[in-house]
Design a protein around this motif. Structure first.
Motif, PDB file in Angstrom:
ATOM      1  N   ARG A  37      -2.233   5.131  -3.967  1.00 57.41           N
ATOM      2  CA  ARG A  37      -1.313   4.828  -2.868  1.00 57.41           C
ATOM      3  C   ARG A  37      -0.611   6.065  -2.334  1.00 57.41           C
ATOM      4  O   ARG A  37      -0.132   6.072  -1.208  1.00 57.41           O
ATOM      5  CB  ARG A  37      -0.279   3.799  -3.318  1.00 57.41           C
ATOM      6  CG  ARG A  37      -0.780   2.385  -3.165  1.00 57.41           C
ATOM      7  CD  ARG A  37       0.197   1.376  -3.736  1.00 57.41           C
ATOM      8  NE  ARG A  37      -0.513   0.470  -4.611  1.00 57.41           N
ATOM      9  CZ  ARG A  37      -0.127   0.105  -5.804  1.00 57.41           C
ATOM     10  NH1 ARG A  37       1.017   0.545  -6.304  1.00 57.41           N
ATOM     11  NH2 ARG A  37      -0.864  -0.699  -6.521  1.00 57.41           N
ATOM     12  N   GLU A  38      -0.513   7.100  -3.169  1.00 58.16           N
ATOM     13  CA  GLU A  38       0.172   8.298  -2.698  1.00 58.16           C
ATOM     14  C   GLU A  38      -0.672   9.125  -1.736  1.00 58.16           C
ATOM     15  O   GLU A  38      -0.133   9.949  -1.010  1.00 58.16           O
ATOM     16  CB  GLU A  38       0.589   9.172  -3.893  1.00 58.16           C
ATOM     17  CG  GLU A  38       1.831   8.611  -4.554  1.00 58.16           C
ATOM     18  CD  GLU A  38       2.197   9.316  -5.847  1.00 58.16           C
ATOM     19  OE1 GLU A  38       1.716  10.448  -6.059  1.00 58.16           O
ATOM     20  OE2 GLU A  38       2.945   8.716  -6.629  1.00 58.16           O
ATOM     21  N   LYS A  85      -4.315 -10.725  -4.847  1.00 55.82           N
ATOM     22  CA  LYS A  85      -5.305  -9.945  -5.585  1.00 55.82           C
ATOM     23  C   LYS A  85      -6.534 -10.754  -5.969  1.00 55.82           C
ATOM     24  O   LYS A  85      -7.513 -10.183  -6.451  1.00 55.82           O
ATOM     25  CB  LYS A  85      -4.656  -9.344  -6.845  1.00 55.82           C
ATOM     26  CG  LYS A  85      -3.896  -8.059  -6.524  1.00 55.82           C
ATOM     27  CD  LYS A  85      -4.253  -6.961  -7.485  1.00 55.82           C
ATOM     28  CE  LYS A  85      -3.912  -5.603  -6.910  1.00 55.82           C
ATOM     29  NZ  LYS A  85      -4.422  -4.514  -7.698  1.00 55.82           N
ATOM     30  N   ALA A  91      -7.960   0.188  -0.795  1.00 57.91           N
ATOM     31  CA  ALA A  91      -6.540   0.489  -0.604  1.00 57.91           C
ATOM     32  C   ALA A  91      -5.674  -0.130  -1.702  1.00 57.91           C
ATOM     33  O   ALA A  91      -4.469  -0.244  -1.536  1.00 57.91           O
ATOM     34  CB  ALA A  91      -6.085   0.009   0.773  1.00 57.91           C
ATOM     35  N   THR A  92      -6.271  -0.563  -2.779  1.00 55.59           N
ATOM     36  CA  THR A  92      -5.603  -1.097  -3.989  1.00 55.59           C
ATOM     37  C   THR A  92      -4.875  -2.418  -3.757  1.00 55.59           C
ATOM     38  O   THR A  92      -4.025  -2.807  -4.554  1.00 55.59           O
ATOM     39  CB  THR A  92      -4.574  -0.113  -4.602  1.00 55.59           C
ATOM     40  OG1 THR A  92      -3.376  -0.137  -3.833  1.00 55.59           O
ATOM     41  CG2 THR A  92      -5.114   1.300  -4.693  1.00 55.59           C
ATOM     42  N   SER A 124       0.824  -1.206   0.000  1.00 53.68           N
ATOM     43  CA  SER A 124       0.000   0.000   0.000  1.00 53.68           C
ATOM     44  C   SER A 124       0.866   1.267   0.000  1.00 53.68           C
ATOM     45  O   SER A 124       0.337   2.369   0.018  1.00 53.68           O
ATOM     46  CB  SER A 124      -0.959  -0.010   1.190  1.00 53.68           C
ATOM     47  OG  SER A 124      -0.251   0.195   2.391  1.00 53.68           O
ATOM     48  N   LEU A 125       2.176   1.091  -0.006  1.00 58.45           N
ATOM     49  CA  LEU A 125       3.068   2.256  -0.068  1.00 58.45           C
ATOM     50  C   LEU A 125       3.264   2.686  -1.517  1.00 58.45           C
ATOM     51  O   LEU A 125       3.184   1.873  -2.429  1.00 58.45           O
ATOM     52  CB  LEU A 125       4.449   1.895   0.507  1.00 58.45           C
ATOM     53  CG  LEU A 125       4.554   1.588   1.990  1.00 58.45           C
ATOM     54  CD1 LEU A 125       5.951   1.090   2.312  1.00 58.45           C
ATOM     55  CD2 LEU A 125       4.227   2.815   2.807  1.00 58.45           C
ATOM     56  N   PRO A 126       3.530   4.000  -1.692  1.00 56.43           N
ATOM     57  CA  PRO A 126       3.756   4.456  -3.064  1.00 56.43           C
ATOM     58  C   PRO A 126       5.168   4.137  -3.538  1.00 56.43           C
ATOM     59  O   PRO A 126       5.942   5.024  -3.843  1.00 56.43           O
ATOM     60  CB  PRO A 126       3.517   5.967  -2.970  1.00 56.43           C
ATOM     61  CG  PRO A 126       3.845   6.310  -1.554  1.00 56.43           C
ATOM     62  CD  PRO A 126       3.554   5.097  -0.734  1.00 56.43           C
ATOM     63  N   ARG A 155       6.761  -1.653  -7.264  1.00 51.15           N
ATOM     64  CA  ARG A 155       6.463  -2.999  -6.784  1.00 51.15           C
ATOM     65  C   ARG A 155       7.696  -3.893  -6.775  1.00 51.15           C
ATOM     66  O   ARG A 155       7.816  -4.814  -6.009  1.00 51.15           O
ATOM     67  CB  ARG A 155       5.371  -3.627  -7.665  1.00 51.15           C
ATOM     68  CG  ARG A 155       4.015  -2.980  -7.451  1.00 51.15           C
ATOM     69  CD  ARG A 155       3.271  -3.687  -6.346  1.00 51.15           C
ATOM     70  NE  ARG A 155       2.275  -2.846  -5.717  1.00 51.15           N
ATOM     71  CZ  ARG A 155       0.977  -3.080  -5.701  1.00 51.15           C
ATOM     72  NH1 ARG A 155       0.498  -4.120  -6.316  1.00 51.15           N
ATOM     73  NH2 ARG A 155       0.162  -2.294  -5.062  1.00 51.15           N
TER      74      ARG A 155
END
Ligand SMILES: Nc1ncnc2c1ncn2[C@@H]1O[C@H](COP(=O)(O)OP(=O)(O)OP(=O)(O)O)[C@@H](O)[C@H]1O
Ligand SMILES: [Mg+2]
Lengths: 265, 329
Positions: free
Chosen positions: B77-78, A264, B52-53, A94-96, A99
């Motif tokens: 996500r940002e 997913k 939350a993707t 969930s972090l930007p 991947r």
């Protein structure tokens, strides 16, 4: 791209930090191979005739080096499986961040552990009589070669770790495949004594080609232990490189894809 | 403006062929708190993971801060923070290590990451345990650290999946205070919970879900009105039941009901505590000594009872789909 690299480095640092926080991991991952060096050197050393000047230990060390780095696969796989079960992966995902950063960071971190372990083993080997005599260049290259082999295997580890759900299952699966593979090879004894079909298998086994390549780099003659005249036994260095490139070409994209879609569905 | 909006989400887990979401829609107005209330297996975590993707829905659509979660997950996500149902922090590392590492992953410079970590540790009263590995933390501390990790960069929308499940009353209270403060700071919050009082305490709006569908939505007051308010419950000796029934009915103004097995008389009451006092006084005048008397606030179980006709516990066991009555949606 610049971010992807620095993100991967953050994860690598995290892997290293884990080692500092739980020094037992580092200690045991070092003690075990060192113990193997001593056991093989003194238990089998007397009865296996390697035909090497300098004795069995010259023959043995490259074998144990390769066996040890081969277990990177199990280490990476179970470490990752553990993060998966703890839900940590969800946080990372969930972090930007790119991947691929996490998986690259993990494989690099596990290779860093290998540096420490290989160093300790080399030292132990030296104490019990291992004397590579090919010169500093080739010796350094041999160690880099071992690290590269471990690195490529950790990508299989990533894939295995992402595929299974339970860290203990992962540990068992990777152990049960890696262990026989390291023994069905020229790592500890010449392949000459094996039944013919097994001998072919052993010679095509990437473990054997990497061991043979290392033996060559450490200055041993008759590096393969024996030869059934197969292609890999003639060209161990080249064959090993082919194996490593092939493993990474297959497993890097597979693992990154698997990681991206993990959970997913 | 809608900060979060989900339209007709459907999610079927291939494993076990579970229909976790069955056409679920919800939205959260910017700067407000929405609580998704539901029993085990209702689909709360599934919704949060989609928004939350972390998970793709089989059909339906959703936007967060106006960004499509399916088309542009990396942009979503940002702007979000997520604290999942199970604290997702590195057990072996210290609280400080964790926060600095996540700060770096949010692309803060090293010094900025350290500064932010220290601020957050301070704010969540974790400064003293900052240098201890997480595995030595209590459940409440772990949750707070997990929440801190999702706030490293002030998110526009925050998702909290059952932030107080498993905490003791004090841990719960502390967590509520932390969340209330965040809300004052203006974050848009979607929070899931199994507890009505939690939704009551923290949320502007509530959606009640069961079997992957919305069965009711509204403000907590509106829902409570729908469910009915408090109930008075009295347990007395067999011989005194009839007399007590009369008394309770008189005080509450609604017909009291009897559970024969438990010898328990219960009745809805409007002014809870004064009704309790009055019933006690009348019982005393009659010389009746109740074995047990209590004022019950509507529990989640009551919500489910009244909304679905089955209890929260059964909801888990029941097969999906059959019984849920559609609420106002
Ligand atoms: N990975 C999965 N594979 C298969 N089924 C799943 C998976 N995750 C959840 N489910 C099922 O989907 C349904 C909804 O699950 P979900 O986790 O969203 O519920 P929840 O409301 O979060 O419950 P809880 O209160 O227990 O956390 C449940 O029936 C659950 O068993
Ligand atoms: Mg859940």
């Amino acid at each position: 791209m610049k971010n992807a690299i620095s993100d991967a480095m953050v994860i690598t640092r995290r892997q290293l930090l884990l080692l500092f926080r739980v020094p037992e991991v580092l200690i045991f991952s070092t003690i075990q191979p060192v113990m193997f060096v001593l056991l093989f050197r003194y238990v089998f050393g007397g009865s296996i005739t390697s035909g090497q000047p300098g004795g069995y230990v010259q023959f043995l060390m490259p074998g144990i080096f390769v066996q040890t780095v081969a277990f990177t696969l199990a280490g990476t796989a179970s470490g990752l499986a553990e993060d998966m079960t703890k839900g940590l992966i969800d946080r990372y995902r969930s972090l930007p961040i790119a991947r691929s950063a996490l998986v690259f960071g993990k494989t690099l971190g596990d290779s860093a552990l290998n540096i420490v372990v290989l160093f300790a083993m080399g030292l132990a080997g030296f104490i019990v009589g291992w004397r590579p005599d090919s010169g500093i260049m080739k010796i350094t290259f041999a160690f880099l070669f071992l690290l590269a082999f471990g690195y490529s295997l950790s990508w299989i580890g990533i894939f295995v770790g992402l595929s299974a759900k339970d860290a203990r299952v992962v540990q068992n699966i990777s152990f049960l495949t890696t262990f026989p593979l390291t023994f069905l090879s020229n790592a500890f004894a010449p392949t000459t004594g094996m039944p013919r079909p097994l001998q072919y298998f052993a010679e095509w086994n990437p473990v054997s080609t990497v061991v043979a390549a290392c033996r060559e780099l450490f200055g041993l003659t008759n590096q393969f232990g024996a030869t059934a005249g197969s292609f890999p036994s003639q060209h161990p260095l080249m064959m090993s490189l082919i194996y490593m490139v092939a493993i990474m070409a297959i497993f890097i994209p597979l693992s990154v894809r698997k990681y991206t879609s993990a959970g997913k569905s | 403006m809608k900060s979060v909006s989900a339209e007709q989400l459907v999610k079927i887990y291939k494993k076990g062929n579970v229909k976790a979401l069955d056409g679920l829609s919800l939205d959260v107005e910017e700067g407000t708190v929405l609580s998704v209330l539901g029993p085990n297996g209702a689909g709360k975590t599934t919704v949060v993971r989609i928004l939350a993707t972390l998970l793709s829905p089989d059909s339906g659509s959703a936007t967060v801060a106006g960004i499509d979660v399916i088309k542009h997950p990396e942009k979503v996500r940002e702007v979000i923070g997520l604290s999942g149902q199970y604290a997702a922090v590195d057990e072996i590392l210290t609280g400080w290590d964790n926060l600095v590492m996540f700060g770096r992953l949010y692309h803060l410079s090293k010094s900025a990451a350290i500064k932010r970590a220290e601020e957050l540790l301070e704010r969540f009263s974790l400064t003293e345990s900052a240098r201890r590995p997480i595995k030595t933390y209590s459940g409440g501390m772990r949750r707070r650290l997990d929440l801190a990790a999702s706030l490293i960069v002030q998110p526009k929308v925050l998702f909290l999946d059952e932030p107080t499940t498993g905490l003791d009353p004090r841990g719960r209270q502390e967590m509520w205070e932390v969340i209330e403060e965040l809300v004052k700071g203006g974050v848009t919050l979607l929070l899931t919970t199994q507890y009505l009082d939690e939704a009551d305490q923290l949320a502007d709006d509530i959606v009640v879900i069961d079997h992957g569908r919305v069965i009711a939505r509204g403000t907590s007051d509106a829902l409570k009105k729908e469910i009915g308010g408090e109930r008075l419950e009295v347990v007395v000796e067999q011989s005194q039941i009839a007399r007590t029934m009369e008394l309770v009915t008189r005080v509450s103004g609604a017909k009291a009901t009897l559970d024969e097995g438990l010898r328990q008389i219960s009745s809805p009451v409007t002014q809870g505590s004064s009704a309790l006092i009055e019933v006690l006084r009348s019982l005393d005048e009659e010389g009746i000594h109740p074995l047990d008397i209590a004022l019950k606030r509507p529990s989640l179980d009551d919500v489910f009872m009244s909304l679905t006709g089955h209890g929260a516990e059964e909801a888990v066991a029941a097969e999906s789909g059959k019984k849920s009555k559609r609420g106002r949606s």
